[in-house]
Design an enzyme around this catalytic site. Structure first.
Site, mmCIF file in Angstrom:
data_model
loop_
_atom_site.group_PDB
_atom_site.id
_atom_site.type_symbol
_atom_site.label_atom_id
_atom_site.label_comp_id
_atom_site.label_asym_id
_atom_site.label_seq_id
_atom_site.Cartn_x
_atom_site.Cartn_y
_atom_site.Cartn_z
ATOM 1 N N GLU A 142 1.118 -1.242 0.215
ATOM 2 C CA GLU A 142 0.178 -0.168 0.378
ATOM 3 C C GLU A 142 0.753 1.217 0.168
ATOM 4 O OE1 GLU A 142 -2.719 -0.981 -0.608
ATOM 5 O OE2 GLU A 142 -3.681 -2.272 0.559
ATOM 6 N N TYR A 167 -14.674 15.231 19.079
ATOM 7 C CA TYR A 167 -12.810 14.756 18.878
ATOM 8 C C TYR A 167 -13.412 14.418 17.378
ATOM 9 C CZ TYR A 167 -13.711 15.524 23.966
ATOM 10 O OH TYR A 167 -13.684 16.401 24.536
#
Length: 214
Positions: free
Chosen positions: A75, A121
């Site tokens: 990746e 958050y």
């Protein structure tokens, strides 16, 4: 302990913690982190995040050419795209975490803003998360899709695959990744229950206080 040795140890400890908590399983997931000289440490291909060896972490140069250690994750196109386009990126984390992947497969998930505005958050650590299409694992087109965002997103969710998060350093990327997964979990737990979302005025106040682009 040298900078590189410390970072190798941190990568392995963090990876094991995520593995032990079920955020990644088998040989899935990968982490990269940039050293002060511009080179990058990356978890090896085919390795379990729960059983990494610091001495076998891949070491790549600034162009992502392999220098030493085991061969890096396939990746790499995802990781390199964030380093190239998002100023200040010091680390990238990619997982196949269950709740995030589940959210990526639901037909009414907003591709421009994957996470419902459930908590402050997720906005503070992630901003808006972009849903990208499905790509074959390791396909260089994943990196091209990230480059197409021109550094405007710190996190993306690959359809039927998993999240990718960039941060200023290793810990920032990990904290943001964990927040993404927990928010995806909250989204699934409250699905169909008409949860109270953050209101526009509340989002604006958050953006003003923390200088967010949301």
């Amino acid at each position: 302990m040298s900078e590189a040795a410390k970072l190798r140890e941190d990568i392995c400890a963090i990876a094991k913690s995520m593995f032990d908590r079920g955020l990644t399983c088998g040989a899935s997931g990968n982490i990269s982190a940039r050293l002060s000289d511009g080179t990058v440490l990356v978890t090896p291909t085919g390795s379990s995040m729960g059983f990494l060896d610091p001495d076998r972490i891949s070491h790549l140069d600034e162009t992502m050419t392999h220098l030493s250690g085991d061969p890096p994750t396939k990746e790499i196109p995802l990781h390199s795209a964030f380093y190239e386009t998002r100023t200040g990126t010091g680390a990238v984390v990619h997982l196949h975490s269950t709740h995030s992947v589940a959210l990526s497969m639901l037909p009414d998930t907003d591709p421009e803003d994957v996470l419902p505005r459930l908590t402050p958050y997720s906005l503070m650590l992630l901003g808006r998360v972009k849903l990208l299409p499905f790509f074959l694992p390791g396909d260089a087109a994943m990196g091209d899709a990230v480059r197409g965002l021109a550094g405007k997103r710190a996190a993306v969710l690959l359809a039927n695959h998993g999240p990718v998060v960039a941060g200023k350093d290793l810990w920032a990327a990990v904290y943001a990744m964990e927040e993404l997964e927990e928010t995806a979990k909250l989204a699934l737990l409250t699905r169909g229950a008409n949860p109270r979302l953050l209101q526009d005025a509340e989002v604006k106040a958050l953006a003003a206080k923390f200088d967010l682009d949301v």
